[in-house]
Design an enzyme around this catalytic site. Structure first.
Site, PDB file in Angstrom:
ATOM      1  N   ASP A  83       0.969  -1.366  -0.004  1.00 22.38           N
ATOM      2  CA  ASP A  83       0.044   0.080   0.085  1.00 22.38           C
ATOM      3  C   ASP A  83       1.004   1.285  -0.165  1.00 22.38           C
ATOM      4  O   ASP A  83       1.962   1.039  -0.723  1.00 22.38           O
ATOM      5  CB  ASP A  83      -0.787  -0.089   1.193  1.00 22.38           C
ATOM      6  CG  ASP A  83      -2.274   0.702   0.933  1.00 22.38           C
ATOM      7  OD1 ASP A  83      -2.355   1.880   1.004  1.00 22.38           O
ATOM      8  OD2 ASP A  83      -3.439  -0.120   0.926  1.00 22.38           O
ATOM      9  N   ASN A 137     -14.049  -0.140  -6.801  1.00 14.88           N
ATOM     10  CA  ASN A 137     -15.328   0.898  -6.427  1.00 14.88           C
ATOM     11  C   ASN A 137     -15.665   1.675  -7.703  1.00 14.88           C
ATOM     12  O   ASN A 137     -16.181   2.507  -7.330  1.00 14.88           O
ATOM     13  CB  ASN A 137     -14.551   2.019  -5.507  1.00 14.88           C
ATOM     14  CG  ASN A 137     -14.403   1.645  -4.025  1.00 14.88           C
ATOM     15  OD1 ASN A 137     -14.411   0.429  -3.639  1.00 14.88           O
ATOM     16  ND2 ASN A 137     -13.800   2.386  -3.322  1.00 14.88           N
ATOM     17  N   SER A 160     -11.444  -0.850  -0.402  1.00 10.63           N
ATOM     18  CA  SER A 160     -10.197  -0.777   0.270  1.00 10.63           C
ATOM     19  C   SER A 160     -10.316  -1.167   1.701  1.00 10.63           C
ATOM     20  O   SER A 160      -9.407  -1.690   2.094  1.00 10.63           O
ATOM     21  CB  SER A 160      -9.655   0.533  -0.070  1.00 10.63           C
ATOM     22  OG  SER A 160      -8.838   0.619  -1.130  1.00 10.63           O
ATOM     23  N   HIS A 196      -3.990   5.765   3.598  1.00 10.23           N
ATOM     24  CA  HIS A 196      -4.474   4.851   3.158  1.00 10.23           C
ATOM     25  C   HIS A 196      -4.003   3.507   3.839  1.00 10.23           C
ATOM     26  O   HIS A 196      -4.580   2.870   4.213  1.00 10.23           O
ATOM     27  CB  HIS A 196      -4.576   4.790   1.306  1.00 10.23           C
ATOM     28  CG  HIS A 196      -5.227   3.822   0.826  1.00 10.23           C
ATOM     29  ND1 HIS A 196      -4.988   2.511   0.745  1.00 10.23           N
ATOM     30  CD2 HIS A 196      -6.483   3.664   0.602  1.00 10.23           C
ATOM     31  CE1 HIS A 196      -5.875   1.720   0.305  1.00 10.23           C
ATOM     32  NE2 HIS A 196      -6.924   2.481  -0.102  1.00 10.23           N
TER      33      HIS A 196
END
Length: 321
Positions: free
Chosen positions: A49, A177, A244, A86
């Protein structure tokens, strides 16, 4: 034109200085009810990530190392600091430790390997992701968690994932998404739609399918992905929404399942066997399989099934492969 991978789009709802609670998503998948059996100790989860807030009080003792493959910090491989938020949020959902403050993750005693493959803008080259996967393999990760995606099917990325699977590493990916709430249309994001990965869609805390969640035939299961509270930058906390946020619930769940299943069977289970153990811990929610796959991850095993635990695993493996 060079193709790039990005964090799966997500929404930051709010930030908070301090909290003290078990996040509702962690409760919804029933993780606290099996902590008496295992909290994931000994499991290594590689989080590919944007890096991590390595000094966050809920995470610092769970992080065992990492590597930076991005252009942040002049590409210094030893600095895997998160400047985006994130990655820190994802890491907290997986394994925020139990410390009478903040939040607690699904597997609060699992180890976190921070593999920074997305930069401060949440963007990364496919080469960074591929190198990150191979690094996780070299470090003997048990699980690779990726809440990232792109529109392009890159053979080298697919090959790296297949290599991880052959090493019996579970690869968990957010489905994406780009959904429109219509299961008759398919939305694809890679690597989340590869057959080899565990592809995770999102639901809200009322168990309804999230409108934004991608639909396609490779979705394996769903987890909470709306209004998810977890760790964030500068020792803070934030509530975010997106697939996520759903994927790390399953990464943490698999850490618990792997410890428990290995103990029950007295041996290390293969990747297909562990996948089967995950799927038998799902409950259908009544949505299209394209939206929810096998249903919501639900970690508790009913008592009346406990006696046939071993008998069911062979049939489950056969159906999963």
């Amino acid at each position: 034109m060079e193709h790039k991978v990005h964090v799966i789009p997500h929404t930051v709802i709010q930030q908070e200085e301090s909290v003290k609670e078990v996040p509702k998503g962690v409760e919804l998948i029933q993780a606290p009810k099996i902590w008496s059996e295992t909290k994931g100790k000994g499991m290594k989860v590689a989080v590919l990530d944007t890096g991590c807030d390595v000094n966050h009080p809920d995470l610092k003792d769970r992080i065992i190392g990492g590597r930076n493959f991005t252009d942040d910090d002049r590409s210094n491989p030893e600095i895997y600091t998160d400047y985006n938020g994130h990655g820190t949020h994802v890491a907290g959902t997986i394994a925020a430790q139990e410390n009478d403050a903040g939040v607690i993750g699904v597997a609060p005693e699992a180890d976190l390997l921070i593999v920074k493959v997305l930069n401060r803008n949440g963007s990364g080259q496919y080469a960074w992701i591929i190198k990150g996967i191979h690094y996780a393999i070299e470090q003997n990760a048990d699980i690779i968690s990726m809440s990232l995606g792109g529109p392009v099917d890159v053979p080298e990325l697919h090959a790296a994932i297949k290599t991880a699977i052959r090493k019996n590493i579970l690869v968990v990916c957010a489905a994406g998404n780009e959904g429109d709430g219509d299961d008759s249309t398919d939305e694809f994001a890679y690597p989340g739609c590869y057959n080899e990965v565990v592809s995770i869609g999102a639901i809200n805390l009322e168990r309804n399918s999230s409108r934004f969640t991608n639909s396609h035939n490779e979705v394996d299961c769903v987890a909470p992905g709306e209004g998810i509270l977890s760790t964030y930058l500068n020792g803070k906390y934030a509530t975010l929404s997106g697939t996520s946020m759903a994927a790390p619930h399953v990464s943490g769940a698999l850490a618990l399942i792997k410890v428990y299943a290995n103990q029950q069977f007295g041996r290390k289970l293969s990747e297909p066997e562990l996948y089967a153990q995950l799927i038998r811990r799902t409950v259908p929610l009544g949505n299209s399989p394209k939206l929810e796959g096998n249903g919501l991850v639900y970690l508790t095993v009913p008592e009346h099934l406990a006696g046939i635990f071993a008998e069911n695993v062979k049939a489950a493996v056969l159906s999963a492969t």
